[in-house]
Write an enzyme that holds these catalytic residues in place. Structure first.
Site, PDB file in Angstrom:
ATOM      1  N   TYR A 174       0.815  -0.875   0.514  1.00  0.00           N
ATOM      2  CA  TYR A 174      -0.091  -0.268   0.073  1.00  0.00           C
ATOM      3  C   TYR A 174       0.664   1.932  -0.192  1.00  0.00           C
ATOM      4  O   TYR A 174       0.185   2.031  -0.399  1.00  0.00           O
ATOM      5  CB  TYR A 174      -0.756  -0.380   1.518  1.00  0.00           C
ATOM      6  CG  TYR A 174      -1.954  -1.049   1.158  1.00  0.00           C
ATOM      7  CD1 TYR A 174      -1.919  -1.608   0.360  1.00  0.00           C
ATOM      8  CD2 TYR A 174      -2.577  -1.025   2.331  1.00  0.00           C
ATOM      9  CE1 TYR A 174      -2.974  -3.068   0.277  1.00  0.00           C
ATOM     10  CE2 TYR A 174      -3.430  -2.024   2.434  1.00  0.00           C
ATOM     11  CZ  TYR A 174      -4.209  -3.306   1.157  1.00  0.00           C
ATOM     12  OH  TYR A 174      -5.232  -4.175   1.541  1.00  0.00           O
ATOM     13  N   HIS A 232       0.061 -11.710   2.175  1.00  0.00           N
ATOM     14  CA  HIS A 232      -1.003 -10.914   0.769  1.00  0.00           C
ATOM     15  C   HIS A 232      -1.538 -12.013  -0.324  1.00  0.00           C
ATOM     16  O   HIS A 232      -2.559 -11.665  -0.229  1.00  0.00           O
ATOM     17  CB  HIS A 232      -0.127  -9.914   0.548  1.00  0.00           C
ATOM     18  CG  HIS A 232      -1.319  -8.248   0.028  1.00  0.00           C
ATOM     19  ND1 HIS A 232      -1.198  -7.198   0.550  1.00  0.00           N
ATOM     20  CD2 HIS A 232      -2.117  -8.010  -0.141  1.00  0.00           C
ATOM     21  CE1 HIS A 232      -1.619  -6.388  -0.286  1.00  0.00           C
ATOM     22  NE2 HIS A 232      -2.905  -6.762  -0.229  1.00  0.00           N
TER      23      HIS A 232
END
Length: 402
Positions: A174, A232
């Site tokens: 992110y 992730h």
């Protein structure tokens, strides 16, 4: 006479587990099968209610606070059984872990021994899983930070913390861990009140990179540990074996860098491989795309069969479900917003949700989803909206979906 026993290991000291269970005198709010309980004035009889509103009357038979167990009989219940006696017990499993056992004996009435054993074993197993989830503390509602960067994510986190959020979900990819950390530090909220999740990016999955990358994340987040670290996405083409990165993640937990570990975007087969690597008990959650248009039932059912919690991301489907007429009608009946209804739907199914927003009004509104109580009819209508519409499936990264 038939009998069954279910058990679960929880990485929490026995005294803390027993404190939460609270003995016979505590309301069993961790047991999803029992939404309501009343204790008699003498403290030896409690009347419970199952989801259908039927009464279950239990009598305390034995209690030992030091040995951490209590036994009870059932005086009245809508079960096809009689002569029911059960015991709930907490035993040490090392210095900082516990085994919780729930056992029962009963005589079937109108059903086979196998049927009644399966019935009670299911109740026990569901209850113990709910207890573990409550103990491990994956909260039901948090705030995500996907696609939020710079001052935008700092404002979002600040507003969220001011509104009362204590769960923050970020990730290495992110590119906002430093800003999230700065916003948390500026908030003055004590670290112990927060539940922080980050995710390991695919470039850091190898044994030699995973822990160093997590330490970099901790430095950016300005904390000595995170509460949950997830893989992730699985490695592209299996370049890094599941066994390797799950073992490294488990080592990160052993070093105290993260309190819990889990996975994200894992299929049933990938979950099987992760379980083979570290055991199902070690995997706190699988964070997956899940919303009314993609209910991901195969993955959910397998995860639940292994005691793995589900975290729903993209619960509002980028806002697509908010204009659905079925959801709009349900929202109107409850005096709620469509977003509140969808979040309440996911939480009632037992999922954690992490919606993101840059607007304080939306952050405040999402919190109110905790107060929306959907009916079985509401839930059935939303269940019927599933159309396997997946919105996140990046080329070269996504696995072969179930």
């Amino acid at each position: 006479m038939a009998s069954t026993i279910a058990s679960i290991t929880i990485p929490v000291a026995p005294a803390r587990v027993w404190q939460l269970i609270g003995g016979f005198n505590a309301l069993p709010d961790w047991l999803p099968y029992i939404p309501h309980s009343e204790l008699s004035e003498g403290g030896r009889v409690r009347t419970l209610a199952n989801p259908a509103g039927e009464a279950i009357v239990e009598r305390l038979e034995a209690f030992n606070d030091q040995e951490r167990f209590y036994s009870y009989s059932i005086l009245q219940a809508p079960f096809p059984a009689r002569d029911y006696l059960a015991t709930l017990r907490v035993k040490p499993a090392g210095d900082s872990a516990s085994v919780v056992e729930w056992s029962g004996s009963f005589t079937p009435v109108g059903v086979t021994e196998q049927e009644i054993m399966q019935h009670f074993h299911g109740i026990y197993t569901d209850g113990l899983r709910a207890l573990k989830e409550k103990m491990m503390g994956i909260p039901a509602l948090g705030m995500g930070t996907f696609r939020l960067q710079g001052d935008v994510v700092m404002d979002s986190v600040r507003n969220g913390l001011e509104a009362g959020y204590r769960v923050i979900d970020t990730a290495q990819i992110y590119g906002n861990e430093a800003e999230v950390g700065a916003a948390i530090a500026a908030s003055g909220v004590p670290r112990e009140e927060l539940f922080i999740t980050t995710k390991i990016w695919i470039e850091n999955l190898s044994r030699d990179k995973l822990i160093p990358s997590l330490k970099e994340s901790l430095a950016k987040l300005r904390t000595d540990y995170v509460d949950l670290t997830l893989i992730h996405w699985p490695s592209r083409g299996g370049e890094v074996p599941v066994q390797e990165f799950m073992a490294a993640l488990a080592e990160a937990k052993a070093q105290g860098l993260t309190r819990q570990i889990g996975v994200s975007n894992f299929t049933v087969e990938l979950m099987r491989q992760a379980i083979d690597a570290v055991g199902a008990d070690a995997i706190a959650t699988n964070q997956i795309e899940l919303h009314p248009y993609l209910q991901n039932r195969k993955v959910v059912e397998f995860a639940r069969s292994q005691g793995i919690h589900i975290t729903s991301y993209m619960t509002l489907a980028y806002g697509k479900v908010l204009g659905d007429p079925v959801i709009a009608k349900i929202a109107e009946r409850h005096g709620a917003t469509p977003a509140q209804v969808v979040l309440a739907w996911a939480m009632k199914l037992g999922y954690a949700v992490i919606p993101s927003s840059t607007q304080r009004a939306n952050l405040d509104s999402n919190l109110k989803a905790l107060n929306v109580k959907l009916s079985d009819s509401d839930m059935a209508q939303i269940a019927a909206l599933d159309r396997n519409e997946r919105l996140t499936s990046p080329d070269g990264l996504a696995p072969a979906w179930d």
